[in-house]
Design a protein around this motif. Sequence first.
Motif, PDB file in Angstrom:
ATOM      1  N   ARG A   9       0.870  -1.178   0.000  1.00 45.90           N
ATOM      2  CA  ARG A   9       0.000   0.000   0.000  1.00 45.90           C
ATOM      3  C   ARG A   9       0.904   1.224   0.000  1.00 45.90           C
ATOM      4  NH1 ARG A   9      -1.746   2.930   4.223  1.00 45.90           N
ATOM      5  NH2 ARG A   9      -1.421   1.341   5.819  1.00 45.90           N
ATOM      6  N   ASN A  10       0.597   2.165  -0.882  1.00 45.60           N
ATOM      7  CA  ASN A  10       1.434   3.360  -0.961  1.00 45.60           C
ATOM      8  C   ASN A  10       1.396   4.132   0.357  1.00 45.60           C
ATOM      9  OD1 ASN A  10       2.226   2.816  -3.552  1.00 45.60           O
ATOM     10  ND2 ASN A  10       0.758   4.199  -4.517  1.00 45.60           N
ATOM     11  N   ARG A  11       2.548   4.536   0.814  1.00 47.93           N
ATOM     12  CA  ARG A  11       2.676   5.215   2.105  1.00 47.93           C
ATOM     13  C   ARG A  11       3.296   6.596   1.905  1.00 47.93           C
ATOM     14  NH1 ARG A  11       1.776   0.965   6.228  1.00 47.93           N
ATOM     15  NH2 ARG A  11       1.373  -0.874   4.931  1.00 47.93           N
ATOM     16  N   THR A  12       3.151   7.422   2.931  1.00 50.64           N
ATOM     17  CA  THR A  12       3.813   8.712   2.977  1.00 50.64           C
ATOM     18  C   THR A  12       4.671   8.751   4.229  1.00 50.64           C
ATOM     19  OG1 THR A  12       1.961   9.760   1.830  1.00 50.64           O
ATOM     20  CG2 THR A  12       3.499  11.209   2.983  1.00 50.64           C
ATOM     21  N   TYR A  13       5.919   9.157   4.076  1.00 44.41           N
ATOM     22  CA  TYR A  13       6.870   9.110   5.180  1.00 44.41           C
ATOM     23  C   TYR A  13       7.518  10.475   5.407  1.00 44.41           C
ATOM     24  CZ  TYR A  13       6.649   4.014   4.453  1.00 44.41           C
ATOM     25  OH  TYR A  13       6.241   2.713   4.317  1.00 44.41           O
ATOM     26  N   LEU A  14       8.087  10.620   6.595  1.00 42.97           N
ATOM     27  CA  LEU A  14       8.862  11.805   6.938  1.00 42.97           C
ATOM     28  C   LEU A  14      10.248  11.359   7.389  1.00 42.97           C
ATOM     29  CD1 LEU A  14       8.971  14.903   7.452  1.00 42.97           C
ATOM     30  CD2 LEU A  14       8.187  14.428   9.792  1.00 42.97           C
ATOM     31  N   MET A  15      11.273  11.954   6.776  1.00 42.13           N
ATOM     32  CA  MET A  15      12.652  11.628   7.125  1.00 42.13           C
ATOM     33  C   MET A  15      13.448  12.913   7.331  1.00 42.13           C
ATOM     34  SD  MET A  15      13.421   8.472   4.439  1.00 42.13           S
ATOM     35  CE  MET A  15      15.049   8.131   5.130  1.00 42.13           C
ATOM     36  N   CYS A  16      14.587  12.789   7.986  1.00 37.91           N
ATOM     37  CA  CYS A  16      15.454  13.938   8.231  1.00 37.91           C
ATOM     38  C   CYS A  16      16.898  13.521   7.993  1.00 37.91           C
ATOM     39  CB  CYS A  16      15.275  14.439   9.665  1.00 37.91           C
ATOM     40  SG  CYS A  16      16.285  15.880  10.070  1.00 37.91           S
ATOM     41  N   PRO A  17      17.616  14.166   7.079  1.00 41.26           N
ATOM     42  CA  PRO A  17      18.976  13.733   6.753  1.00 41.26           C
ATOM     43  C   PRO A  17      19.939  13.921   7.932  1.00 41.26           C
ATOM     44  CG  PRO A  17      18.464  15.809   5.673  1.00 41.26           C
ATOM     45  CD  PRO A  17      17.191  15.328   6.280  1.00 41.26           C
ATOM     46  N   PRO A  18      20.892  12.999   8.091  1.00 41.55           N
ATOM     47  CA  PRO A  18      21.830  13.053   9.218  1.00 41.55           C
ATOM     48  C   PRO A  18      23.011  13.989   8.964  1.00 41.55           C
ATOM     49  CG  PRO A  18      22.252  11.082   7.950  1.00 41.55           C
ATOM     50  CD  PRO A  18      21.078  11.770   7.293  1.00 41.55           C
ATOM     51  N   GLU A  19      22.715  15.200   8.547  1.00 44.80           N
ATOM     52  CA  GLU A  19      23.794  16.142   8.201  1.00 44.80           C
ATOM     53  C   GLU A  19      24.609  16.554   9.423  1.00 44.80           C
ATOM     54  OE1 GLU A  19      22.218  19.398   5.997  1.00 44.80           O
ATOM     55  OE2 GLU A  19      21.353  18.127   4.430  1.00 44.80           O
ATOM     56  N   GLY A  57       7.692   3.537  -4.756  1.00 43.35           N
ATOM     57  CA  GLY A  57       6.484   4.289  -5.040  1.00 43.35           C
ATOM     58  C   GLY A  57       5.935   5.112  -3.894  1.00 43.35           C
ATOM     59  N   HIS A  58       6.687   5.202  -2.796  1.00 44.17           N
ATOM     60  CA  HIS A  58       6.205   5.944  -1.633  1.00 44.17           C
ATOM     61  C   HIS A  58       6.654   7.407  -1.694  1.00 44.17           C
ATOM     62  CE1 HIS A  58       5.013   2.060  -0.266  1.00 44.17           C
ATOM     63  NE2 HIS A  58       6.252   1.621  -0.213  1.00 44.17           N
ATOM     64  N   VAL A  59       5.922   8.247  -0.998  1.00 42.35           N
ATOM     65  CA  VAL A  59       6.238   9.675  -0.927  1.00 42.35           C
ATOM     66  C   VAL A  59       7.056   9.926   0.339  1.00 42.35           C
ATOM     67  CG1 VAL A  59       5.291  12.004  -0.687  1.00 42.35           C
ATOM     68  CG2 VAL A  59       4.163  10.334  -2.190  1.00 42.35           C
ATOM     69  N   VAL A  60       8.162  10.630   0.209  1.00 37.51           N
ATOM     70  CA  VAL A  60       9.000  10.949   1.370  1.00 37.51           C
ATOM     71  C   VAL A  60       9.128  12.466   1.496  1.00 37.51           C
ATOM     72  CG1 VAL A  60      11.261  10.742   2.436  1.00 37.51           C
ATOM     73  CG2 VAL A  60      10.290   8.792   1.194  1.00 37.51           C
ATOM     74  N   HIS A  61       8.632  12.994   2.601  1.00 32.06           N
ATOM     75  CA  HIS A  61       8.859  14.394   2.943  1.00 32.06           C
ATOM     76  C   HIS A  61      10.142  14.489   3.760  1.00 32.06           C
ATOM     77  CE1 HIS A  61       4.923  15.834   1.577  1.00 32.06           C
ATOM     78  NE2 HIS A  61       4.433  14.696   2.061  1.00 32.06           N
ATOM     79  N   VAL A  62      10.847  15.592   3.618  1.00 28.82           N
ATOM     80  CA  VAL A  62      12.133  15.755   4.302  1.00 28.82           C
ATOM     81  C   VAL A  62      12.060  16.919   5.276  1.00 28.82           C
ATOM     82  CG1 VAL A  62      14.596  16.213   4.020  1.00 28.82           C
ATOM     83  CG2 VAL A  62      13.401  14.731   2.391  1.00 28.82           C
ATOM     84  N   LEU A  63      12.423  16.635   6.508  1.00 23.71           N
ATOM     85  CA  LEU A  63      12.469  17.642   7.560  1.00 23.71           C
ATOM     86  C   LEU A  63      13.876  18.232   7.588  1.00 23.71           C
ATOM     87  CD1 LEU A  63      10.615  18.679   9.900  1.00 23.71           C
ATOM     88  CD2 LEU A  63      11.671  16.939  11.349  1.00 23.71           C
ATOM     89  N   ASP A  64      13.971  19.557   7.665  1.00 21.92           N
ATOM     90  CA  ASP A  64      15.282  20.196   7.688  1.00 21.92           C
ATOM     91  C   ASP A  64      16.008  19.874   8.999  1.00 21.92           C
ATOM     92  OD1 ASP A  64      14.948  21.377   5.207  1.00 21.92           O
ATOM     93  OD2 ASP A  64      14.078  23.213   6.047  1.00 21.92           O
ATOM     94  N   PRO A  65      17.252  19.385   8.912  1.00 26.96           N
ATOM     95  CA  PRO A  65      18.012  19.086  10.131  1.00 26.96           C
ATOM     96  C   PRO A  65      18.483  20.362  10.816  1.00 26.96           C
ATOM     97  CG  PRO A  65      19.400  18.769   8.212  1.00 26.96           C
ATOM     98  CD  PRO A  65      18.031  19.096   7.687  1.00 26.96           C
ATOM     99  N   ARG A  66      18.693  20.272  12.110  1.00 26.97           N
ATOM    100  CA  ARG A  66      19.198  21.407  12.877  1.00 26.97           C
ATOM    101  C   ARG A  66      20.531  21.019  13.515  1.00 26.97           C
ATOM    102  NH1 ARG A  66      13.826  24.028  15.853  1.00 26.97           N
ATOM    103  NH2 ARG A  66      12.479  24.040  13.994  1.00 26.97           N
ATOM    104  N   PRO A  67      21.523  21.880  13.418  1.00 29.65           N
ATOM    105  CA  PRO A  67      22.885  21.516  13.841  1.00 29.65           C
ATOM    106  C   PRO A  67      23.001  21.162  15.317  1.00 29.65           C
ATOM    107  CG  PRO A  67      22.729  23.867  13.297  1.00 29.65           C
ATOM    108  CD  PRO A  67      21.475  23.221  12.819  1.00 29.65           C
ATOM    109  N   GLU A  68      22.133  21.710  16.154  1.00 29.65           N
ATOM    110  CA  GLU A  68      22.238  21.433  17.585  1.00 29.65           C
ATOM    111  C   GLU A  68      21.496  20.159  17.994  1.00 29.65           C
ATOM    112  OE1 GLU A  68      18.466  23.863  17.083  1.00 29.65           O
ATOM    113  OE2 GLU A  68      20.438  23.681  16.132  1.00 29.65           O
ATOM    114  N   LEU A  69      20.926  19.455  17.019  1.00 28.34           N
ATOM    115  CA  LEU A  69      20.134  18.253  17.300  1.00 28.34           C
ATOM    116  C   LEU A  69      20.675  17.063  16.497  1.00 28.34           C
ATOM    117  CD1 LEU A  69      16.587  19.902  17.202  1.00 28.34           C
ATOM    118  CD2 LEU A  69      17.869  19.200  19.238  1.00 28.34           C
ATOM    119  N   PRO A  70      21.750  16.404  16.981  1.00 29.00           N
ATOM    120  CA  PRO A  70      22.396  15.343  16.213  1.00 29.00           C
ATOM    121  C   PRO A  70      21.539  14.094  16.017  1.00 29.00           C
ATOM    122  CG  PRO A  70      23.321  15.468  18.429  1.00 29.00           C
ATOM    123  CD  PRO A  70      22.448  16.672  18.256  1.00 29.00           C
ATOM    124  N   ASP A  71      20.510  13.894  16.872  1.00 31.55           N
ATOM    125  CA  ASP A  71      19.676  12.700  16.763  1.00 31.55           C
ATOM    126  C   ASP A  71      18.425  12.918  15.917  1.00 31.55           C
ATOM    127  OD1 ASP A  71      21.249  10.959  18.161  1.00 31.55           O
ATOM    128  OD2 ASP A  71      20.248  11.274  20.085  1.00 31.55           O
TER     129      ASP A  71
END
Length: 276
Positions: A9-19, A57-71
Motif C-alpha cells: 500500500r502506498n505510504r507517505t513518510y517523513l525523514m530527516c537527513p543526518p547532516e 512508489g512511496h512519498v517521502v517528505h524531508v524535515l530540515d536538520p538542525r545543527p544542535e540536534l544530532p539525533d
Amino acid sequence: MSHIERLPRNRTYLMCPPEHFTVEYTINPWMDITTKVDAGLALTQWQSLKDTLTGLGHVVHVLDPRPELPDMVYSANGAFSVDGTVYGARFRYPQRADEAVAHEAFYRTGDAWRFVAPQHVNEGEGDFAYLPAAYGGIVLAGYGFRTEPAAHAEAQEVLGRPVISLKLVDPAFYHLDTALAALDDRHVTYYPGAFSPASQRVLAQLFPDAVLADRADAEAFGLNLVSDGRHVILNTEATAMGHKVRDAGYLPVHVDLSELKRGGGSVKCAVAELRS
C-alpha cells in the motif's frame, strides 16, 4: 501465512537527513562516544534508504536538520499520526527535547493535520505502532524506558483508537520499535523476550500468527523495519530476520545503515509514517 499474497500500500513518510549526526552523549546502550561516526557514510546510507522508499512508489517528505540536534535523523520519534491527527512527542532526555518543536512546526504548516501537544513524556513512533485493519484499528504502545504509561491513555483520547500498553523490560530494546514491527495493516513481528511475561501473553492473544523473532534478530535491529505490506525494508545485518519475513510471504529489501546503528537506531527509527 506464506501462501497469502502480500500486497503493498502506498505510504507517505517523513525523514530527516543526518547532516549533523554524531554520537556525543549516551542515552541508550548502543551509543558509544569513543567511536567516531563517519558523517559522510551516514548521509550516503540515509540517502540509499530514502531512494529505496521512493523507488517503491512511496512519498517521502524531508524535515530540515538542525545543527544542535544530532539525533534528528531518528525522525520516527518526533510524533505519531493516525487518520490526520498528530499526537506530538515529548522527549525524556533534554538533549532531544527541541526535536519535538521541529516536528510540531512541520505539522502546523498548512491545514493537513490536527496537531495535539502532549502533556506526558512519549517518543512518538518509537513507542507507538498502528495497525489499521486489526480489531478495527488499534495502537500498540510501549513503556518501561522512555514513554510514560500515562501517555498511552492520553494518546487514546487524542486519537480515538484503542491503545494496548506493552511493558518493555530489556534496556537493549528501549523503544517499542526495536522489539516489534507492523508487517502490514494487521500482522506484526516481535521479539517476546523484550516484553514482560504479561505483555507476552497479550501479544500472543492479539496476534497468534505473528512472526516471532529471537534475540539475535533484535540485536541486529531486524525488528526496526519499515514495511508497506509487501516490501519489508530492514538493515543488511538482519539476514536471519530477512529469511523469516520471506518465509511469511513478504519481500525483504536490505539497506546498509551501519552508521545509524551507532546511535541506537536503524530503518524504522529514521522513518516516520504520515497517516492522513
